[in-house]
Structure formats: C-alpha cells, structure tokens
Enzyme design. Structure first.
Site, PDB file in Angstrom:
ATOM      1  N   GLU A   1       0.262 -51.943 -45.343  1.00  0.00           N
ATOM      2  CA  GLU A   1      -0.545 -50.849 -44.816  1.00  0.00           C
ATOM      3  C   GLU A   1      -0.277 -50.620 -43.326  1.00  0.00           C
ATOM      4  O   GLU A   1      -0.217 -49.472 -42.868  1.00  0.00           O
ATOM      5  CB  GLU A   1      -2.041 -51.118 -45.049  1.00  0.00           C
TER       6      GLU A   1
ATOM      7  N   ARG B   1       1.339 -46.972 -42.272  1.00  0.00           N
ATOM      8  CA  ARG B   1       0.442 -46.097 -41.518  1.00  0.00           C
ATOM      9  C   ARG B   1       0.710 -46.138 -40.017  1.00  0.00           C
ATOM     10  O   ARG B   1       0.965 -45.118 -39.391  1.00  0.00           O
ATOM     11  CB  ARG B   1      -1.020 -46.463 -41.804  1.00  0.00           C
TER      12      ARG B   1
ATOM     13  N   ASP C   1       5.195 -48.844 -57.317  1.00  0.00           N
ATOM     14  CA  ASP C   1       5.556 -47.460 -57.005  1.00  0.00           C
ATOM     15  C   ASP C   1       6.582 -47.234 -55.891  1.00  0.00           C
ATOM     16  O   ASP C   1       7.710 -46.829 -56.132  1.00  0.00           O
ATOM     17  CB  ASP C   1       4.291 -46.634 -56.738  1.00  0.00           C
TER      18      ASP C   1
ATOM     19  N   GLU D   1      -0.799 -37.942 -54.314  1.00  0.00           N
ATOM     20  CA  GLU D   1       0.465 -38.081 -55.057  1.00  0.00           C
ATOM     21  C   GLU D   1       0.814 -36.879 -55.929  1.00  0.00           C
ATOM     22  O   GLU D   1       1.986 -36.483 -56.016  1.00  0.00           O
ATOM     23  CB  GLU D   1       0.431 -39.361 -55.908  1.00  0.00           C
TER      24      GLU D   1
ATOM     25  N   THR E   1       6.238 -43.361 -47.348  1.00  0.00           N
ATOM     26  CA  THR E   1       5.265 -43.265 -48.436  1.00  0.00           C
ATOM     27  C   THR E   1       3.873 -42.870 -47.951  1.00  0.00           C
ATOM     28  O   THR E   1       2.997 -42.617 -48.763  1.00  0.00           O
ATOM     29  CB  THR E   1       5.213 -44.590 -49.229  1.00  0.00           C
TER      30      THR E   1
END
Length: 577
Positions: A214, A218, A347, A479, A565
């Site tokens: 994360e 981010r 994913d 998504e 992502t």
C-alpha cells in the site's frame, strides 16, 4: 668506498652498467608518466579516471560540467552517458549518478502530458460529463480538506479524519493519492496546497506497521507521478527517501520481501493472516514499475535489482499448470498453497507484467514472455463461460474451480486489452474480444443500482450476482471503470462512455452525502446504508479514470504513460536519461 668490489668485475665496468641502467630507468619513467598524463587529459579517458580517482572527485567534476554555460548540450550528455556506463563497469553501487534530467524526459514524450488542450473533448456531451466528474473531485477534496486535512481518509458521515494502521504512521494518504488527479483536472489551487503539505508536513520518520504494497502503490506511486508531471524537486526528494526506507523488507533468504515493514526500524514481517508466514503474490509482484523509476530518479541500481530478483525466483520455481499461486514463502521460495486468483491476492502481479513490458518501451522481453505464458495458463484453466453466455475468470483452489469473480478482478478487461497488440499476430483480435467480454461481464454485475458488489458468482443459477450478504458491499472501487476507460481508448465504442456515465449517476445518487462520498453496505438494498469512508483510491483512481474516459486520448496518452495499480501515471522509458 661505497660500492664493494665484486670478484671478476672491474670498478669501471660496474660504474658503466649502473649508468646505463639509470638512463634506461629514467626513460621508462618518463614514458609511463607521459602515458598516464595522456590518459587523464584525453577526452575519452573517463573510464580510466574512474579507476584512479575517488568517486567524489569524479562526481564534482561532472557537476562542474553541468554548471558550465551550455551544460545541456550534446557533449555534456555524452560525458554523462560515459560516466554512467563507467559507474556500472566499475561495480558502482549504492551511490547516485548525475541528477535526473527532467528536461530530457519531457523531450522524449510524444505528446504533452496534458494534451493539446488539457484533453478537452470536442463532443459537447462528453465535455459536460467530464465537467461533472471534475465537480465531484472538487467536492470530495474540499470536504477532505475541511474535515480530515492531514489524516489519511475522510469519514464523511461523522465529518472527521481516519488514520488507520495500513501506512505505518504515514499521514496524508488522500493528499498524496490526489496530487496527479488535481493536476490533470486543472485544480491548480488545490494542487498547490497539496504540494505545500507534502513539502512541510509529510513526515517519513514514522514507526508502525506499514503495508509495503500500500505504501508503494499510493505514496511512492503518487510522489513519482507528481514529480514526472511537474518536475518539482520536492516530490523527487521525498520519494527517493521513502523508497530507501522500503528496502529492508527485502532482507530475506530469497530476496522476496515480507508484506509488513516498520519504516523507522526497518524490521519486517509477514501478515499474521498469511498462510505459514508467506508473502502475497499481488504484493511482492506489484513493485516493479515504481522501483524501476526509483532507480531512474536516484541512479541507484539497487531498486531495480530487488525487483529483478523477484522475477528470478519466480522463474526458477515450478508453476502448477503454468499458474502462479497467491502464497509464497520468502524463506524457502516455495509455494505455500495452491490458491490462484486474478482478483484479490493475485491481481496486480499480472497487470505489472504487461505494464513492465510497455513501460520499457517494449524492450523487457522477460516481462512479455512471463505475461503471455500466464495468459495462456489463465485461459486454459480459469476462463469460463456461464450458462447465460457471460465470460468470467474463476478462482482455482488446488485444481478445483470456484466460480466466482471479485470486483478487483474486473481490472483484467483493461489489462487484456492493452496487451492485445503485442500478442501473437493470430491472437490479437482474440485478446481484444476477450477483453470486451470480461468488461461486459463486469458491467452486468453493476445491477440494479449500477454499482457492483465486492464479489459475484456464476453457480447455482447465479449470473454475475453476489449470493452472499458479505459480498454485497461497494467501497467506491475503480476496477470496472478502469476497464471502461481502457476499452474506450482501444475501440472508441460509445457504450463504454455510456456505461461510465451510468456509474457517475449511481455514485451521485447512492454514495454522495453532505460531506463527501461514502461506500455502501449493500448494492441490492433499496434503502442505502453508508459505510462512512471516502477511500483515498476514490480520488486517485475512480474519479481519475472517469475523467480520462470523457477526455480526449492525448490527456496522459497511452503512447507515453502507463498507470500503476493505483492509477498513478508513470512515463514510458523511451530514451536513456
């Protein structure tokens, strides 16, 4: 007498030989001095200088060259390239090369990042809808600014901030995540106040349990894209410092990083819920884009070396039916259990394979091979067709299919789409068709509220429907909209813009509250129940993808940019800096 007389040798003979030797030595000494002097002063001697001069001396020398008038002329770039090569040839590691040339990056782009007119569409309806998305962003930002400034996320119902424990003491997740969205939308004042907060208040000296994944997608992704879009040095300084704090997570027997790190002490460990202390495929497999760019900015090869080692481990290990399970031991380098998912836990690993290839300007052949091999295995084992004709990607548990698909897996429509053109010639249209079918299935899950559940199933008569109460929530995820954006850019089929507009209307109707946007607990309920959380990825991804969907294609053109992502744009490495 200084010289003792040796038997059989006259004193005069001894003196003659010494004189000859002395003259010969003087000649050799002069020749050596001349050669070494030439090596130091000839223009092509950079590599040999590297051997004999200290690193600091050569760095200072190159800095002086950059400071001279005309320092960006071709000859200085040539010296820079030679010095960079010399650094590598001499085993240079852990030190910075010359400063990243931002001006050169901009010249390498085919199009300006913001397009010819900020991506303003010529179609009046698209322009009106894009303006609406911009208003939604401004509304979400202003409420975060008013009630949660400096915290990680906004709780819009209670009008306060949320910190959480995902970022290990880091603050301002919504600020860092929003930087590029604010910039591309032309919200200049809001961007400047966000930039000022980063410069003065983003404290990287924190302690606590931080998710490597994360923080990377981010914070690292957000700071990288803010730098690449603006050239502001504060973003580069912060992101390189943060990147260095993530490196201790890789200190494992295999080099596969653990999932949790204390940014202050550098200690790392695996998630308590992860099977047998394993690392998660989607987490350690979703570092490549950012870490390659950390090397680009810092000149330190260690970032790229760390992620290339991950590939090395994955390429050595046997893969069941060609599939990549979700759990891997960072100690042994073996799979811990055979659970395969293109949704949560797996994913973005697959996404980063094709995007690594694209970001390398299609030179990363290893990433290309890994991606298309994985696609073959996914199609052979996971891609299914429902009785109603919907194409979906099931999950795989030790050879047994679980006929469900998560909202997180809906990114795969866009992923398969952007990978279509570089597949085998005979399969390119097939990949584009598959991308369209997956995106259609995910659109069908957005019913009846036009917002989709966290997971939906295709068994016991279900068709893209959440059959469990625990799967019915929607937390402002991007998504499905992400795949709409990619499919619009690839096909310009107007249905993708129409589907995106349906999502805008649903967000306005079901998720907008007085002080921001909130997720909802049940997408099938007639009475809305909000979860009181405005996720940072709503600002970074959901609204950005909607804005791009209604913009012209030259806004963050796919010729020049890939999106991490978390939807942070990173430039394709088209020419060596």
């Amino acid at each position: 007498m200084l010289l003792r007389k040796l038997p059989g040798v006259s004193a005069s003979g001894m003196g003659l030989r010494l004189s000859q030797k002395f003259v010969f030595l003087l000649f050799i000494s002069g020749l050596v001095t001349l050669c070494f002097g030439a090596l130091f002063f000839l223009p092509d001697s950079v590599r040999l200088k590297r051997i004999f001069l200290s690193k600091s001396e050569t760095r200072e020398e190159r800095s002086r060259a950059r400071a001279e008038p005309g320092g960006r002329a071709r000859d200085h770039h040539d010296h820079h390239d030679a010095a960079a090569r010399a650094d590598r040839d001499a085993g240079f590691s852990g030190q910075s090369r010359d400063a990243f040339d931002y001006g050169k990056l901009k010249k390498c782009l085919f199009k300006p990042p913001l397009g010819s007119d900020g991506g303003q569409p010529s179609d009046p309806q698209a322009r009106e809808r894009r303006d609406k998305v911009k208003e939604m962003m401004k509304f979400a930002w202003e409420n975060y600014r008013r009630y949660a400034w400096g915290k990680n996320e906004l709780r819009p119902l209670t009008r306060n901030g949320h910190i959480g424990n995902m970022f290990g003491g880091l603050r301002g997740a919504s600020i860092v995540d929003s930087l590029d969205t604010l910039y591309i939308m032309g919200l200049t004042q809001e961007f400047e106040e966000a930039k000022e907060w980063v410069e003065n208040n983003l404290d990287l000296n924190s302690n606590g349990e931080a998710s490597l994944f994360e923080v990377n997608i981010r914070y690292v992704g957000g700071l990288l894209s803010a730098y690449y879009l603006t050239g502001a040095e504060v973003f580069k300084k912060k992101v390189v410092e943060l990147g260095e704090k993530l490196l201790p997570a890789f200190n494992t027997p295999t080099g596969i990083p653990r999932g949790v790190i204390n940014l202050g002490s550098g200690t790392s460990w695996s998630w308590g819920w992860a099977s047998a202390g394993s690392s998660i495929l989607a987490e350690f497999g979703t570092l490549h884009l950012e870490f390659v760019h950390l090397t680009e900015l810092s000149g330190n090869p260690v970032f790229t070396e760390k992620v290339m080692n991950i590939r090395k481990v994955l390429n050595k290990i046997e893969k069941p039916h060609g599939l990549y399970p979700n759990f891997l031991s960072p100690v042994s380098g073996n799979w811990v259990q055979h659970h395969v998912s293109i949704g949560g836990l797996g994913d973005s690993f697959y996404e980063y394979l094709i995007k690594s290839y694209l970001m390398s300007d299609k030179t990363d052949e290893e990433a290309k091979k890994m991606y298309y091999s994985a696609m073959d295995a996914i199609e052979a084992n996971l891609v299914q067709k429902s009785p109603g004709g919907l194409t979906y990607i099931a999950e795989w548990r030790g050879g047994i299919l679980d006929h469900k698909m998560g909202h997180l897996a809906c990114f795969s429509g866009g992923m398969v789409g952007i990978g279509a053109d570089d597949g085998e010639l005979t399969k390119r249209q097939h990949y584009l068709d598959l991308a369209a079918e997956i995106t259609h299935t995910c659109h069908e899950s957005y019913s009846p509220t036009k917002l989709g559940p966290e997971a939906f199933r295709f068994d016991a008569g279900a068709e893209a429907t959440a059959t469990r109460l625990s799967d019915r929530y929607y937390i402002l995820r991007p998504e499905v909209i992400e795949s709409y954006m990619y499919m619009w850019r690839l096909t310009h089929d107007p249905k993708y813009r129409q589907w995106g507009w349906e999502a805008v209307e649903a967000l306005e109707h079901h998720c907008r509250v007085e002080a921001g946007f909130s997720g909802i607990r049940d997408v099938y309920a007639t009475t809305v129940s909000h979860d009181n959380m405005q996720q940072s990825f709503f600002l970074s991804e959901t609204l950005k993808y909607l804005y791009l969907l209604f913009s012209d294609d030259d806004l963050l053109s796919l010729e020049d940019w890939v999106f991490n992502t978390e939807a942070h744009p990173l430039p394709i490495i088209q020419c060596e800096n």
